[in-house]
Design a protein around this motif. Sequence first.
Motif, PDB file in Angstrom:
ATOM      1  N   LEU A   1     -58.497 -49.405  61.185  1.00 55.12           N
ATOM      2  CA  LEU A   1     -59.238 -50.901  60.492  1.00 55.12           C
ATOM      3  C   LEU A   1     -60.268 -51.016  59.376  1.00 55.12           C
ATOM      4  CD1 LEU A   1     -61.328 -53.019  63.479  1.00 55.12           C
ATOM      5  CD2 LEU A   1     -59.269 -53.117  62.844  1.00 55.12           C
ATOM      6  N   ASP A   2     -59.690 -49.639  58.726  1.00 55.29           N
ATOM      7  CA  ASP A   2     -60.562 -49.582  57.619  1.00 55.29           C
ATOM      8  C   ASP A   2     -58.520 -49.110  56.435  1.00 55.29           C
ATOM      9  OD1 ASP A   2     -63.072 -49.717  57.359  1.00 55.29           O
ATOM     10  OD2 ASP A   2     -63.193 -47.818  58.086  1.00 55.29           O
ATOM     11  N   ALA A   3     -58.101 -48.632  57.333  1.00 57.74           N
ATOM     12  CA  ALA A   3     -57.022 -48.065  56.932  1.00 57.74           C
ATOM     13  C   ALA A   3     -55.800 -49.890  56.559  1.00 57.74           C
ATOM     14  CB  ALA A   3     -55.922 -47.112  57.592  1.00 57.74           C
ATOM     15  N   VAL A   4     -56.091 -49.951  56.906  1.00 57.29           N
ATOM     16  CA  VAL A   4     -55.270 -51.713  57.510  1.00 57.29           C
ATOM     17  C   VAL A   4     -55.831 -52.003  56.070  1.00 57.29           C
ATOM     18  CG1 VAL A   4     -54.708 -53.807  58.376  1.00 57.29           C
ATOM     19  CG2 VAL A   4     -54.703 -51.638  59.664  1.00 57.29           C
ATOM     20  N   GLU A   5     -56.747 -52.219  56.198  1.00 50.28           N
ATOM     21  CA  GLU A   5     -57.810 -53.081  54.697  1.00 50.28           C
ATOM     22  C   GLU A   5     -56.888 -52.247  53.422  1.00 50.28           C
ATOM     23  OE1 GLU A   5     -61.488 -54.512  54.131  1.00 50.28           O
ATOM     24  OE2 GLU A   5     -61.859 -53.525  56.173  1.00 50.28           O
ATOM     25  N   ILE A   6     -57.070 -50.520  53.629  1.00 46.19           N
ATOM     26  CA  ILE A   6     -56.569 -50.141  52.073  1.00 46.19           C
ATOM     27  C   ILE A   6     -55.173 -50.534  51.986  1.00 46.19           C
ATOM     28  CG2 ILE A   6     -55.932 -47.700  51.098  1.00 46.19           C
ATOM     29  CD1 ILE A   6     -58.443 -46.640  53.395  1.00 46.19           C
TER      30      ILE A   6
END
Length: 90
Positions: free
Chosen positions: A42-47
């Motif tokens: 989910l953090d990767a999507v935000e990045i």
Amino acid sequence: MLEKELLTTIVELCNVQEDVPDDFPMDSPLVGPDSLLGLDSLDAVEIVVMVQDVYGIRIDTQDQAREILSTVKSLADYIREKGGIKSISD
């Protein structure tokens, strides 16, 4: 240095709770179980969204994202390669 700028942005964006050392290894895993920052998919999507918004660069596929987001260094290298907005401190 683009890597430091990215690291600071990612820490803020993903609400990393741990203190990040000044000598954070830019070639350590960024996302996944070995991430020193504790980042997940989910953090990767935000990045990925942040990279598109801030640097004007699209990361189109999940496989491409996995490779690009493997480390802070690989992300910075990709932004430089694609001619994204340069860091003021570069």
